[in-house]
Design a protein around this motif. Structure first.
Motif, short mmCIF file in Angstrom:
data_model
loop_
_atom_site.label_atom_id
_atom_site.label_comp_id
_atom_site.label_asym_id
_atom_site.label_seq_id
_atom_site.Cartn_x
_atom_site.Cartn_y
_atom_site.Cartn_z
N GLY A 176 27.48 -4.41 47.68
CA GLY A 176 27.43 -5.53 46.75
C GLY A 176 26.71 -5.09 45.48
O GLY A 176 27.14 -4.18 44.80
N GLU A 177 25.58 -5.74 45.16
CA GLU A 177 24.81 -5.36 43.98
C GLU A 177 23.74 -4.33 44.31
O GLU A 177 23.09 -3.81 43.41
N LYS A 178 23.54 -4.04 45.58
CA LYS A 178 22.52 -3.09 46.01
C LYS A 178 23.14 -1.71 46.20
O LYS A 178 24.25 -1.58 46.71
N GLU A 179 22.42 -0.69 45.76
CA GLU A 179 22.89 0.69 45.95
C GLU A 179 21.87 1.46 46.77
O GLU A 179 20.67 1.40 46.50
N VAL A 180 22.36 2.17 47.80
CA VAL A 180 21.50 2.97 48.67
C VAL A 180 21.79 4.44 48.40
O VAL A 180 22.95 4.87 48.45
N ASN A 181 20.74 5.21 48.10
CA ASN A 181 20.87 6.65 47.87
C ASN A 181 20.08 7.39 48.94
O ASN A 181 18.89 7.12 49.13
N VAL A 182 20.74 8.31 49.63
CA VAL A 182 20.08 9.09 50.68
C VAL A 182 20.42 10.57 50.53
O VAL A 182 21.47 10.92 49.97
N GLU A 183 19.54 11.41 51.05
CA GLU A 183 19.80 12.84 51.13
C GLU A 183 20.02 13.19 52.59
O GLU A 183 19.24 12.77 53.46
N VAL A 184 21.07 13.96 52.88
CA VAL A 184 21.38 14.37 54.24
C VAL A 184 20.39 15.46 54.65
O VAL A 184 20.28 16.48 53.99
N LEU A 185 19.67 15.22 55.75
CA LEU A 185 18.72 16.21 56.26
C LEU A 185 19.26 16.97 57.45
O LEU A 185 18.98 18.16 57.61
N ALA A 186 20.03 16.28 58.31
CA ALA A 186 20.53 16.92 59.53
C ALA A 186 21.89 16.33 59.90
O ALA A 186 22.19 15.19 59.56
#
Length: 79
Positions: A52-62
């Protein structure tokens, strides 16, 4: 590992079909590019998901084929 499977196993998205639909709609980016569900994900990649209006940013660790709910958060870190 396929992007849709990674999103499901890491529990960023609850079901693989929902992850697949999000990729088809262009709401998932890997390393700044819109990604298809079949794209390979490896450690060090960054994933952006639009909810929706929220954005999630993640870095892949495993990368793990299966994991328990308690260990799922070890697969990524929020940016």
């Amino acid at each position: 590992m396929r992007l849709d499977k990674y999103l499901k196993v890491s529990r960023l998205i609850k079901r693989r079909t929902v992850a697949n639909e999000a990729c088809d709609a262009g709401r998932v980016c890997v390393n700044g590019k819109v990604a298809k569900a079949s794209q390979d994900v490896k450690a060090g990649d960054t994933i952006s998901i639009q909810f929706g209006e929220k954005e999630v940013n993640v870095e892949v660790l495993a990368i793990m084929d299966t994991t328990k709910k308690e260990n799922a958060a070890e697969m990524y870190r929020y940016i």
